[in-house]
Structures are given as structure tokens and as C-alpha cells.
Design a protein around this motif. Structure first.
Motif, PDB file in Angstrom:
ATOM      1  N   ASP A 145       0.866  -1.183   0.000  1.00 39.09           N
ATOM      2  CA  ASP A 145       0.000   0.000   0.000  1.00 39.09           C
ATOM      3  C   ASP A 145       0.899   1.227   0.000  1.00 39.09           C
ATOM      4  O   ASP A 145       1.513   1.560   1.022  1.00 39.09           O
ATOM      5  N   ILE A 146       0.987   1.890  -1.132  1.00 41.34           N
ATOM      6  CA  ILE A 146       1.979   2.934  -1.366  1.00 41.34           C
ATOM      7  C   ILE A 146       1.319   4.316  -1.328  1.00 41.34           C
ATOM      8  O   ILE A 146       0.352   4.569  -2.047  1.00 41.34           O
ATOM      9  N   PHE A 147       1.857   5.199  -0.494  1.00 47.66           N
ATOM     10  CA  PHE A 147       1.399   6.584  -0.461  1.00 47.66           C
ATOM     11  C   PHE A 147       1.906   7.282  -1.721  1.00 47.66           C
ATOM     12  O   PHE A 147       3.116   7.326  -1.983  1.00 47.66           O
ATOM     13  N   ILE A 148       0.985   7.822  -2.548  1.00 48.78           N
ATOM     14  CA  ILE A 148       1.390   8.418  -3.819  1.00 48.78           C
ATOM     15  C   ILE A 148       1.261   9.936  -3.848  1.00 48.78           C
ATOM     16  O   ILE A 148       1.810  10.582  -4.743  1.00 48.78           O
ATOM     17  N   GLY A 149       0.534  10.530  -2.901  1.00 49.35           N
ATOM     18  CA  GLY A 149       0.393  11.981  -2.886  1.00 49.35           C
ATOM     19  C   GLY A 149      -0.908  12.415  -2.240  1.00 49.35           C
ATOM     20  O   GLY A 149      -1.609  11.610  -1.616  1.00 49.35           O
ATOM     21  N   GLY A 151       8.436  15.658 -13.093  1.00 45.82           N
ATOM     22  CA  GLY A 151       8.469  14.901 -11.839  1.00 45.82           C
ATOM     23  C   GLY A 151       8.202  13.418 -11.948  1.00 45.82           C
ATOM     24  O   GLY A 151       8.179  12.719 -10.931  1.00 45.82           O
ATOM     25  N   LYS A 152       8.024  12.912 -13.175  1.00 43.28           N
ATOM     26  CA  LYS A 152       7.611  11.512 -13.278  1.00 43.28           C
ATOM     27  C   LYS A 152       8.699  10.531 -12.836  1.00 43.28           C
ATOM     28  O   LYS A 152       8.397   9.498 -12.240  1.00 43.28           O
ATOM     29  N   THR A 153       9.981  10.845 -13.086  1.00 39.01           N
ATOM     30  CA  THR A 153      11.049   9.930 -12.666  1.00 39.01           C
ATOM     31  C   THR A 153      11.169   9.894 -11.152  1.00 39.01           C
ATOM     32  O   THR A 153      11.327   8.821 -10.551  1.00 39.01           O
ATOM     33  N   GLN A 154      11.087  11.044 -10.501  1.00 40.36           N
ATOM     34  CA  GLN A 154      11.140  11.083  -9.038  1.00 40.36           C
ATOM     35  C   GLN A 154       9.970  10.328  -8.418  1.00 40.36           C
ATOM     36  O   GLN A 154      10.110   9.648  -7.402  1.00 40.36           O
ATOM     37  N   PHE A 155       8.816  10.425  -9.046  1.00 41.99           N
ATOM     38  CA  PHE A 155       7.635   9.689  -8.581  1.00 41.99           C
ATOM     39  C   PHE A 155       7.867   8.183  -8.734  1.00 41.99           C
ATOM     40  O   PHE A 155       7.584   7.390  -7.825  1.00 41.99           O
ATOM     41  N   LEU A 156       8.419   7.787  -9.867  1.00 44.08           N
ATOM     42  CA  LEU A 156       8.695   6.373 -10.112  1.00 44.08           C
ATOM     43  C   LEU A 156       9.701   5.821  -9.107  1.00 44.08           C
ATOM     44  O   LEU A 156       9.514   4.718  -8.562  1.00 44.08           O
ATOM     45  N   LEU A 157      10.771   6.557  -8.825  1.00 43.72           N
ATOM     46  CA  LEU A 157      11.781   6.091  -7.866  1.00 43.72           C
ATOM     47  C   LEU A 157      11.194   5.955  -6.467  1.00 43.72           C
ATOM     48  O   LEU A 157      11.561   5.040  -5.714  1.00 43.72           O
ATOM     49  N   LYS A 158      10.278   6.855  -6.137  1.00 40.54           N
ATOM     50  CA  LYS A 158       9.617   6.770  -4.833  1.00 40.54           C
ATOM     51  C   LYS A 158       8.799   5.494  -4.743  1.00 40.54           C
ATOM     52  O   LYS A 158       8.830   4.775  -3.733  1.00 40.54           O
ATOM     53  N   PHE A 173      10.566  11.129  -4.640  1.00 40.16           N
ATOM     54  CA  PHE A 173      11.557  10.331  -3.941  1.00 40.16           C
ATOM     55  C   PHE A 173      12.404  11.189  -3.020  1.00 40.16           C
ATOM     56  O   PHE A 173      12.656  10.826  -1.860  1.00 40.16           O
ATOM     57  N   PHE A 174      12.877  12.332  -3.502  1.00 36.46           N
ATOM     58  CA  PHE A 174      13.797  13.129  -2.701  1.00 36.46           C
ATOM     59  C   PHE A 174      13.119  13.711  -1.456  1.00 36.46           C
ATOM     60  O   PHE A 174      13.793  14.040  -0.484  1.00 36.46           O
ATOM     61  N   LYS A 175      11.781  13.842  -1.482  1.00 34.62           N
ATOM     62  CA  LYS A 175      11.075  14.304  -0.288  1.00 34.62           C
ATOM     63  C   LYS A 175      10.878  13.184   0.709  1.00 34.62           C
ATOM     64  O   LYS A 175      11.012  13.375   1.922  1.00 34.62           O
TER      65      LYS A 175
END
Length: 509
Positions: A141-145, A178-185, A504-506
Motif C-alpha cells: 500500500d503505497i502513499f502516492i500523494g 516529476g515523473k522519474t522522481q515519482f517512479l523512484l519513490k 523520492f527526494f522528499k
């Protein structure tokens, strides 16, 4: 009662070298080697006939754990007990497993880029994976935003079979949104929440992920930088589950079709020539301990056939020469053996330095993953949660989706029951409208960042919304701010949801 044994000279050399690389004592490394071999080789370990290595004293190796070590050996061998000589001596199972395990560790060290730290991470992953191999499904269960107006937390229930038909996912958007940072997260969350049981294979087309040291560390990723510093993939695309004539013939034809789907210059004649060269390469290696060829083998035999027929080099020879000269894959004579499986590894394959062959390299790895997947039992489901074994991550997928990849299509169709999932990252929803395969209908999760020129039909296919809503969203998608996303709503009363994606960085500052 023997109070010491002597390892083989090869094992002593490995343990001494790894002591320097890992800063672990030789006795500790010997115990790791023993345990690794006990798990991997079991009762079938080969007897060691070399005694010219280092001395290993019984108190140093056994310590206070004799009862535990005896119990392990008795369990693995299915015997009630062992004599003292069979337990600890130059003819003992412990010596056999130390020598065997040292060879396994040497191979793992090579596969880990000759890094002591990476070897230790690999050993930890091996222990966790074997111990939790088919752990009954934990939730991912992943927090996405958070939604833009209400600031409501959004959770993606990736492996909830009661809610979702599959776990395939696509992230779409222009560069810099921001899509790559979202993917890494997402990937890091999945690795952490699964206790590193869920693996992924990431094709990095731009090279902007491989240098993210924080991501590599937290997700425990093994990077391979192709065409950089002589690094190649320790994967042999020609390894097969069996080497009978029919299996070889089918595989040879499939590879020829794969090459032709990527390179439009390869016609019927070149496909036939490649099929015959691959068959001949298997025949060349048939009587050896490694009955699979490599690309230099295939190039050599294809070139000989061309010469015999008086033909000039063409696009097929050019592709084979590139694959051979660039040393992208494991080849005979390489240090260490090729890795036995890709489906239980977390790999980042950096393709950005390659002027050509990016799609073909990805194709060959995907083929290998599919064939491994086909041999796996169904992935366990507990309380509606399916265990996800591995995720295939294709970055810059718009460069790839137009290619006819039968193995990618099969993974998308058949991967659900095997716990194998595909994540795409591309620049637009338009990328998933392909005549030969309907990617859209099999994407359970879709996240649209800012895009230009999006077709209303693509939006409708991706989100499953009405035609009117899709047309209204065309303009809104083009005006999204960085990190803003439009996705399917989790509420039945709404056709879509708009939220701010987590980076990811956040999350992992």
C-alpha cells in the motif's frame, strides 16, 4: 577427533581476497561460504580433493554453535547423525561446503562488480529471498500523494486482487515534470515494504537514475553501466531450460524474429541466416560443460556462412558485430559464470551511453525474464494480496512501445498469476495506442503528468472516463504544473482525481 581441516588452495585464495574486500575475518567468511553452499548445493555438493589451502581450526569455525551446525547438516542430508570425521575433517561435509561455497562467493563477487559492499548486500538479499521465498502476501500500500483541494492522502493498493485486476502501471509526462522522481519513490517503497522480496529490472534510457546514489542504496540496486569502463551484463541470452533440438530451433527462430522487429533492415533472408547461425553455434558448444553459445560464436558462424556463399556483409553482420565487439552480454572467457536467474535480482541496466542497440538489449533481457516466469509456480495470494516477485521497469517507453515485442506482450498478459509486473514511464498517453497490442486495457494504474498534444481517445482509454470528460481533460493536462497528476479516481462517483505526486527526494531526504 580432528581439530582442524585444510581448505582447497582456490578456497583459501578466495577467502583471503574477500577478507581484504569486506573487512570480515576468514573464519566468518568460511562460515558464510559453508552456509551458502549448504543451501545452494545441499547433499549433492561435490567432494573436495584439494587440501593445500589454509588451516581452519575446529574451535575457530564451530565456536559454541556445534549443536546448531550439526542440526543444519542433519536436516539437509536427511540423516540421523554424522561421525566426527564426516562432520569436521579433511574428508568432511563442512570442508566440502566451505570449498564449494567459496567458489559461489567468488562468482557472486564478480557479478557484484568486484565490490565487497555490493557482495554483502547480495548475500543479505539471498538470505532474505530464500527465507521469505514465497512469503504469504503482504500488502503493498503505497502513499502516492495528496489531492489538490482537500489535501486527502491517496494510497495505491498495488497488489490488492480484490480491487485491481492486475498491477501493471504507467507514468506519463513531459521531461522535467516529476515523473522519474515519482517512479523512484514507488520502487523504493515497494522494496522496503516487501522487505526486499520484490525485485525489479530497470532499463535506464537517459542515464539519470544510475547516478542517484541514494536510490541505489535504499532500493539495494545493482547497477550495470553498459559501454562504460568495460562493464557488461553477466547475462547470457542463449541459456535455455533444455538443449534438445526442438527447444534450440524454437529459440533460434524467436531470436531472429526479435532482431527483425527491432531492426527494419533485417528481412526474410537475414532472419533465415541468423536462425541457422544460432543453431550452428549451439552445435559448436553441444559437447562442452557450457552448452550455450555467445554472440562471438554466432557472429563467427554467420560470417563463415556469408563467406561460403560469396555474400557481402550486411545489416545482420553489422548488428552481430556490434553485439560482439561492445561486449554487452556475458561471453565465454568472462570472469565468473553468467547469473542463473534474472527474476530474483534487482538490476539497473544503464543504456544511455549506447549509440545503438538499446531496444535490442532490452528485448533480450525481457525474453530471458519471460522464459523464467513461465517456469514459476503461481504467486501466492493471502487475504486478497498477491506476492509480487519482480517488476520490469521500462523508462522512456515511447521509444519501445512501437516495437513488436512478443515477450513483453506475454508478460503483460500472463504475468498476473506469476507475480510479474510491468511499469512504464513515457511522455504521453498517446504512446499506448498501438495497433498490434492494446496496452491501455491492461494498465491497471495510470498517472498522467503534464503532456502536450494528448488525443482525447488516449485519455479516455487510459482513464476509462467518458468521451466528454476526456475531451475536457485535454486542455487541463497540457496546463498541469510540475508534480500535478491526473489519474483514475478511487471513488466510484468520480471519473478522475487530481493530486500532487510525492517525490523520492522528499520521502527519502
Amino acid at each position: 577427533m580432528a581439530d582442524r581441516l585444510y581448505t582447497s588452495s582456490d578456497a583459501d585464495e578466495v577467502l583471503s581476497a574477500l577478507r581484504f574486500e569486506t573487512k570480515l575475518e576468514k573464519a566468518t567468511l568460511a562460515r558464510i561460504a559453508f552456509t551458502l553452499s549448504l543451501v545452494k548445493e545441499g547433499a549433492g555438493v561435490a567432494p573436495s580433493t584439494s587440501f593445500s589451502g589454509g588451516e581452519m581450526k575446529r574451535p575457530t569455525f564451530i565456536g559454541e554453535d556445534e549443536a546448531f551446525i550439526r542440526s543444519l547438516i542433519v536436516y539437509i542430508y536427511g540423516r540421523r547423525d554424522f561421525s566426527e570425521d564426516a562432520f569436521f575433517s579433511n574428508r568432511s561435509v563442512i570442508k566440502n561446503h566451505i570449498d564449494s561455497g567459496a567458489a559461489l562467493m567468488a562468482r557472486m563477487f564478480q557479478e557484484s562488480g568486484r565490490s565487497g559492499e555490493a557482495l554483502i548486500r547480495r548475500l543479505v538479499d539471498e538470505v532474505e529471498f530464500s527465507g521469505r521465498r514465497e512469503q504469504l502476501g503482504s500488502g503493498l500500500d503505497i502513499f502516492i500523494g495528496r489531492t489538490l483541494l482537500q489535501r486527502k492522502d491517496l494510497i495505491m493498493e498495488l497488489n490488492n486482487t480484490a480491487v485491481h485486476a492486475n498491477s501493471h502501471l504507467a507514468i506519463m509526462g513531459m521531461p522535467g515534470v516529476g515523473k522519474t522522481q515519482f517512479l523512484l519513490k514507488l520502487l523504493t517503497d515497494i522494496r522496503v515494504q516487501s522487505n526486499y522480496q520484490t525485485n525489479f529490472i530497470y532499463f535506464d534510457y537517459k542515464g539519470d537514475v544510475v547516478d542517484n546514489a541514494r536510490f541505489l542504496e535504499l532500493a539495494r540496486v545493482q547497477p550495470f553501466r553498459l559501454l562504460q569502463g568495460g562493464q557488461s551484463l553477466p547475462v547470457n541470452p542463449f541459456i535455455l531450460p533444455a538443449y534438445d533440438e526442438q527447444t534450440i530451433n524454437v529459440s533460434a527462430r524467436e531470436k531472429a524474429e526479435s532482431f527483425a522487429s527491432i531492426n527494419s533492415k533485417l528481412g526474410v533472408v537475414q532472419k533465415g541466416a541468423l536462425t541457422e547461425a544460432i543453431r550452428a553455434a549451439y552445435a559448436k558448444r553441444a559437447a562442452t560443460a557450457t552448452p550455450y553459445p555467445d554472440f562471438p560464436d554466432v557472429l563467427e558462424l554467420a560470417a563463415l556462412a556469408y563467406e561460403a556463399d560469396g555474400k557481402k556483409d550486411d545489416s545482420l553482420i553489422e548488428v552481430l558485430r556490434d553485439l560482439s565487439d561492445f561486449e554487452l552480454f556475458w561471453r565465454h572467457g568472462s570472469e565468473g559464470a553468467p547469473i542463473d536467474r534474472v527474476s530474483n535480482r534487482t538490476l539497473l541496466i544503464d543504456l544511455h551511453a549506447m549509440p545503438v542497440l538499446k531496444e535490442l538489449v532490452a528485448y533480450l533481457v525481457i525474453e530471458r525474464l519471460y522464459k523464467e516466469m513461465a517456469t514459476l509456480p503461481d504467486s501466492p495470494v493471502t487475504e486478497g494480496r498477491r506476492t509480487i516477485r519482480t517488476i520490469l521497469v521500462i523508462d522512456e517507453a515511447h521509444n519501445y512501445l512501437s516495437q513488436r515485442n512478443i515477450f513483453l506482450e506475454r508478460i503483460i498478459r500472463e504475468g498476473r498469476s506469476k507475480g510479474v509486473v510491468v511499469f512504464f514511464a513515457s511522455q504521453s498517453p498517446n504512446d499506448y495506442q498501438q495497433k498490434f497490442f492494446n496496452f491501455q486495457e491492461l494498465l491497471e494504474f495510470a498517472y498522467i503528468f503534464k503532456c502536450d498534444g494528448v488525443a482525447a481517445g488516449s485519455v479516455q482509454g487510459i482513464l476509462g472516463c467518458s468521451a466528454k470528460t476526456a475531451k475536457d481533460l485535454q486542455t487541463e493536462i497540457a496546463r498541469l504544473e510540475p508534480w500535478q497528476v491526473i489519474a483514475r479516481s478511487q471513488e466510484k462517483t468520480e471519473e478522475f482525481v487530481k493530486f500532487t505526486a510525492e517525490a523520492f527526494f522528499k520521502s527519502y531526504a
